[in-house]
Enzyme design. Sequence first.
Site, PDB file in Angstrom:
ATOM      1  N   HIS A  27       0.902  -1.391   0.148  1.00 27.98           N
ATOM      2  CA  HIS A  27       0.056  -0.005   0.014  1.00 27.98           C
ATOM      3  C   HIS A  27       0.885   1.176   0.070  1.00 27.98           C
ATOM      4  O   HIS A  27       2.046   1.290   0.455  1.00 27.98           O
ATOM      5  CB  HIS A  27      -0.957   0.255   1.231  1.00 27.98           C
ATOM      6  CG  HIS A  27      -0.348   0.392   2.509  1.00 27.98           C
ATOM      7  ND1 HIS A  27      -0.275   1.703   3.048  1.00 27.98           N
ATOM      8  CD2 HIS A  27       0.228  -0.152   3.386  1.00 27.98           C
ATOM      9  CE1 HIS A  27       0.296   1.730   3.862  1.00 27.98           C
ATOM     10  NE2 HIS A  27       0.739   0.520   4.365  1.00 27.98           N
ATOM     11  N   CYS A  28       0.222   2.225  -0.419  1.00 29.94           N
ATOM     12  CA  CYS A  28       0.717   3.707  -0.380  1.00 29.94           C
ATOM     13  C   CYS A  28      -0.367   4.532   0.295  1.00 29.94           C
ATOM     14  O   CYS A  28      -1.115   3.823   1.148  1.00 29.94           O
ATOM     15  CB  CYS A  28       1.462   4.027  -1.942  1.00 29.94           C
ATOM     16  SG  CYS A  28      -0.178   4.410  -2.898  1.00 29.94           S
ATOM     17  N   ALA A  29      -0.316   6.073   0.120  1.00 32.61           N
ATOM     18  CA  ALA A  29      -1.404   6.699   0.680  1.00 32.61           C
ATOM     19  C   ALA A  29      -2.501   6.129   0.340  1.00 32.61           C
ATOM     20  O   ALA A  29      -3.810   6.134   0.855  1.00 32.61           O
ATOM     21  CB  ALA A  29      -1.196   8.131   0.554  1.00 32.61           C
ATOM     22  N   SER A  50      -3.022   3.979  -2.744  1.00 33.15           N
ATOM     23  CA  SER A  50      -3.035   2.840  -3.536  1.00 33.15           C
ATOM     24  C   SER A  50      -3.536   2.847  -4.939  1.00 33.15           C
ATOM     25  O   SER A  50      -4.348   2.091  -5.296  1.00 33.15           O
ATOM     26  CB  SER A  50      -3.794   1.561  -2.688  1.00 33.15           C
ATOM     27  OG  SER A  50      -2.900   1.262  -1.563  1.00 33.15           O
ATOM     28  N   PHE A  60      -3.493   3.842   2.852  1.00 35.02           N
ATOM     29  CA  PHE A  60      -3.357   4.191   4.124  1.00 35.02           C
ATOM     30  C   PHE A  60      -4.612   5.316   4.428  1.00 35.02           C
ATOM     31  O   PHE A  60      -5.033   5.227   5.744  1.00 35.02           O
ATOM     32  CB  PHE A  60      -2.165   4.799   4.586  1.00 35.02           C
ATOM     33  CG  PHE A  60      -1.907   4.932   6.345  1.00 35.02           C
ATOM     34  CD1 PHE A  60      -1.939   3.861   6.863  1.00 35.02           C
ATOM     35  CD2 PHE A  60      -2.144   6.086   6.633  1.00 35.02           C
ATOM     36  CE1 PHE A  60      -1.868   3.925   8.582  1.00 35.02           C
ATOM     37  CE2 PHE A  60      -1.883   6.253   8.206  1.00 35.02           C
ATOM     38  CZ  PHE A  60      -1.922   5.068   9.060  1.00 35.02           C
TER      39      PHE A  60
END
Length: 142
Positions: free
Chosen positions: A77-79, A81, A117
């Site tokens: 994941h990133c901020a 996704s 996130f």
Amino acid sequence: MSSMNIATLPRMSRDALSALLLSTSSPSSKLAIVDVRDSDHIGGHICSSTWIPSSSLDVRLPELIRTLQDKETVVFHCALSQQRGPSAALRYARERERVLGADESRKQEVFVLEGGFVQWQEKYGKDERLTEAYVEDIWQEY
């Protein structure tokens, strides 16, 4: 070569991931969460996640494949996704298949956390069983 692409990468909901984290006494033995946010990593992270900024992913791919080889499930994941998370998951899955072969690669499922996130913290940011180092003020603008 794998026919996997960004569109075909499976997604995992925040509820499914939280259930996995809470369901077993030692979720880290079968599950890995890889957080590829860069400077936006501040303000909290999912418990037991490994932080590998997207800017250093290519250099760390061999290490990641080696250290996660026994995991059944890997969630990136990133901020949000939308870009970094899916791109990292795809690069990881393709490199894992190249290094280990297709048969060995199929023993591990690779997912992207739906909503990243940002959506995770909306529901689970204050839950200390699931989120560490959460700073609510940072996320109020999202």
